[in-house]
Enzyme design. Structure first.
Site, PDB file in Angstrom:
ATOM      1  N   ASP A 178      -9.507  -5.074  -4.824  1.00  0.00           N
ATOM      2  CA  ASP A 178      -8.955  -4.133  -3.853  1.00  0.00           C
ATOM      3  C   ASP A 178      -9.851  -2.893  -3.814  1.00  0.00           C
ATOM      4  OD1 ASP A 178      -7.403  -2.175  -2.513  1.00  0.00           O
ATOM      5  OD2 ASP A 178      -5.548  -3.179  -3.106  1.00  0.00           O
ATOM      6  N   SER A 236       0.829  -1.198   0.000  1.00  0.00           N
ATOM      7  CA  SER A 236       0.000   0.000   0.000  1.00  0.00           C
ATOM      8  C   SER A 236       0.876   1.266   0.000  1.00  0.00           C
ATOM      9  CB  SER A 236      -0.951  -0.046   1.200  1.00  0.00           C
ATOM     10  OG  SER A 236      -1.981   0.889   1.068  1.00  0.00           O
ATOM     11  N   HIS A 250      -7.579  -5.704  -0.364  1.00  0.00           N
ATOM     12  CA  HIS A 250      -6.372  -4.917  -0.103  1.00  0.00           C
ATOM     13  C   HIS A 250      -5.535  -5.537   1.015  1.00  0.00           C
ATOM     14  CE1 HIS A 250      -3.863  -1.386  -0.329  1.00  0.00           C
ATOM     15  NE2 HIS A 250      -4.022  -1.132   0.958  1.00  0.00           N
TER      16      HIS A 250
END
Length: 273
Positions: free
Chosen positions: A224, A95, A253
């Protein structure tokens, strides 16, 4: 607990296990190095020196008011790698940590980095603009900022559900996952939490991606809900000189369960080549 002090005086906490070729894991927002606890053991068992750090403002690192941006995050990672005198390094980022890793490799990693891996990462740009019509509208990030400045505790509890895909039919996300997400999020100070939203939403890393020479593996779930794949990894791989994208059908995610096992094995395979 082990710390290094960065060039601007920030204390960065890190943890490590094992010995061998170094591999450093960079966490996402709003988490900390505890998100990589399983990987520390797994990669140490596989013969690597596995290291994870808390980004400034997160976890056990300094609760910073200033410097909560990708330039400082990447410089902090550089300071850590130099302090530990690491070479032939593998860097892995999830991320926002993926953005940190990409900026580090592009701007500081020459001569030190062997390979890089991103998982559900933010580059090249999350925010929707005229030049980036596939990005998310500013209202999405304004809502995150409002959550951090409002009932932050409930906000993190609510955010954990889409983060791990718990709002999808058949999800195996557990209450324990949600609780751990909340715990790590609440360890971050408000200024860092707020500023990091700007860092991960509005930092254009097109030039960073184009500058990288080393092999990069991009891993991303196609469900995601936090960093949608089309404006992120599917675009990023086209900008890299030596990039490979692997897509996980239906994956969220957050990294957990069977998807986590596959991600870890894919990273092991990539770095062993």
């Amino acid at each position: 607990m082990p710390y290094i002090t960065t060039s601007d005086g920030t204390e960065i906490y890190y943890t490590e296990q094992g010995s061998g070729q170094p591999i450093i894991f960079s966490h996402g927002w709003p988490l900390n190095s505890d998100a990589w606890a399983l990987e520390l053991k797994l990669f140490a068992d596989a013969g690597y020196r596995a290291i994870a750090h808390d980004r400034r403002g997160h976890g056990r690192s300094s609760k910073t008011y200033q410097g909560n941006d990708l330039d400082h995050y990447a410089k902090d990672l550089s300071d850590l790698i130099e302090a530990l005198d690491l070479h032939d390094v593998i860097v892995v980022g999830h991320s926002t940590g993926g953005g940190e890793v990409i900026r580090y490799v592009a701007q500081h990693g020459a001569g030190r980095v062997a390979k890089a891996v991103t998982v559900g990462a933010i580059p090249p740009l999350m925010l929707k603009t005229e030049a980036n019509p596939g990005g998310a509208p500013i209202e999405v990030f304004d809502a995150l900022r409002a959550g951090v400045l409002g009932d932050r505790s409930q906000f993190f509890k609510d955010l954990a559900v889409p983060f791990f895909g718990g709002n999808r039919e058949g999800s195996k996300a557990s209450q324990g996952l949600y609780d751990e997400f909340w715990r790590e999020g609440m360890e971050m100070n408000v200024a860092a939490a707020y500023d990091c939203i700007e860092a991960f939403s509005n930092t254009d890393q097109t030039a960073d991606l184009k500058a990288i020479e080393v092999p990069v593996l991009l891993l991303h779930g196609d469900d995601d809900q936090i960093v949608p794949i089309d404006a992120a990894s599917r675009t990023a791989v086209t900008l890299l000189k030596n990039g490979t994208l692997k897509v996980y059908p239906g994956a969220p995610h957050g990294i957990f369960g069977e998807n986590q096992k596959q991600i870890d094995q894919d990273i092991l395979d990539f770095i062993a080549d």
